[in-house]
Write a protein that holds these residues in place. Structure first.
Motif, PDB file in Angstrom:
ATOM      1  N   THR A 177      29.596  13.613  13.929  1.00  0.00           N
ATOM      2  CA  THR A 177      29.049  14.021  12.634  1.00  0.00           C
ATOM      3  C   THR A 177      27.567  14.386  12.680  1.00  0.00           C
ATOM      4  N   GLN A 289      33.077  17.865   9.274  1.00  0.00           N
ATOM      5  CA  GLN A 289      32.256  18.779   8.480  1.00  0.00           C
ATOM      6  C   GLN A 289      31.909  18.171   7.125  1.00  0.00           C
ATOM      7  N   GLN A 290      32.880  17.520   6.498  1.00  0.00           N
ATOM      8  CA  GLN A 290      32.652  16.918   5.184  1.00  0.00           C
ATOM      9  C   GLN A 290      31.636  15.793   5.267  1.00  0.00           C
ATOM     10  N   SER A 292      29.350  15.267   7.618  1.00  0.00           N
ATOM     11  CA  SER A 292      28.042  15.809   7.953  1.00  0.00           C
ATOM     12  C   SER A 292      27.356  16.386   6.715  1.00  0.00           C
ATOM     13  N   LYS A 293      28.124  17.095   5.917  1.00  0.00           N
ATOM     14  CA  LYS A 293      27.572  17.672   4.688  1.00  0.00           C
ATOM     15  C   LYS A 293      27.167  16.613   3.687  1.00  0.00           C
ATOM     16  N   THR A 294      27.959  15.541   3.613  1.00  0.00           N
ATOM     17  CA  THR A 294      27.679  14.473   2.659  1.00  0.00           C
ATOM     18  C   THR A 294      26.396  13.721   2.995  1.00  0.00           C
TER      19      THR A 294
END
Length: 296
Positions: A177, A289-290, A292-294
């Motif tokens: 992540t 991806q989720q 990392s974005k969060t």
């Protein structure tokens, strides 16, 4: 690529593979060497290197055998230092070393619990810790870990083994992540089902090693468990159990992939077995991806 005297030389990637004396590790060392990798094949007991040495000589394989005990940090660091001194880099760490274990939590000793955790989880952590500074500096690298369908799905009498493999999955996912994107380091968990190698023999041996294990209130459950194992072992046509080479082939494909998945099963049986856990995000990419974005 190096260009010299009008000739183009493709530099080999090097790979450090743990647990190469038998099974998946042995097959992986040979397969990677045949596919343009410089292989550092490591094992705890160099007395078990005879068969690999024979294949190296017969087939002129670019393999160097190293001593590495994944339960000893000094041994891990010494092996990594050897590679860096020779090549100046480590392109791929392939965490293959592991050991089966099937026994109830109640009836396992403290030494057994620590051992199964050290071999299957902490060995991965410390090997990864040893190579990350070099991969981070070179802004490239790949870390591949053999986990198991037991790293996704808990199973009877395997809770300690599954717990260690679940830990590897979480460790690799967590690294992916933030380390992955920042330093161009790729992470993949390879999740076989059963493997027809000494690994399975070892797992069964650890199950029945103590006479008192198959007694008491666990006995009827244990008998059903063993009967099911034997039945599945006979169903080779359904490929419940794969060969070491079949799993090694998946590992090679991952190492050659410019965009490898976070996780991959190695057979249809393994895919079906884990379906309830994986169907929303089969290769783990969406979740990484989720997250990392969060957080980032």
């Amino acid at each position: 690529m190096n260009i010299h005297s009008n000739k183009i030389t493709i530099m080999k990637k090097n790979v450090l593979i743990t647990g190469t004396s038998t099974g998946v590790g042995f097959e992986s060392a040979i397969l990677f060497a045949k596919n343009n990798f410089k292989v550092y094949a490591s094992m705890r007991n160099l007395k078990k290197a005879v068969e690999l040495e024979k294949r190296i000589a017969e087939e002129n394989l670019d393999i160097e055998i190293l001593s590495l005990d994944v339960t000893k940090i000094d041994s891990i660091n010494a092996a990594v230092k050897t590679i860096i001194e020779k090549d100046g880099k480590i392109d791929v760490l392939y965490n293959n070393a592991g050991a089966g274990f099937a026994k109830t939590t109640e009836q396992s000793t403290e030494a057994e619990i620590r051992w199964v955790t050290d071999v299957n989880y902490l060995g991965v952590v410390f090997c990864t810790q040893a190579v990350l500074p070099y991969m981070r500096k070179q802004k490239s690298g790949q870390i591949i870990s053999i986990t198991s369908v037991g790293g996704l799905v808990g199973q009877p009498f395997n809770e300690l083994y599954c717990g260690a493999k679940f830990a590897v999955e979480g460790f690799m996912e967590g690294l992916a992540t933030y380390v992955g994107g920042a330093f161009n380091i790729k992470f993949t968990c390879i999740e076989p089902g059963g493997i027809s190698t000494e690994f399975m023999t070892s797992a069964i041996g650890k199950t029945a090693v103590d006479g008192e294990f198959a007694t008491g209130e666990y006995l009827p459950i244990f008998e059903r468990y063993m009967a099911g194992n034997q039945k599945r072992a006979q169903e080779s046509k359904e490929q419940v159990y794969q060969t070491g080479l079949e799993v090694a082939t998946v590992a090679l494909e991952v190492a050659q992939n410019e965009q490898p998945p976070l996780r991959i099963r190695t057979s249809k049986w393994a895919e079906d077995f884990c379906n309830l856990k994986t169907k929303a995000d089969p290769d783990g990419t969406k979740l990484v991806q989720q997250i990392s974005k969060t957080f980032l």
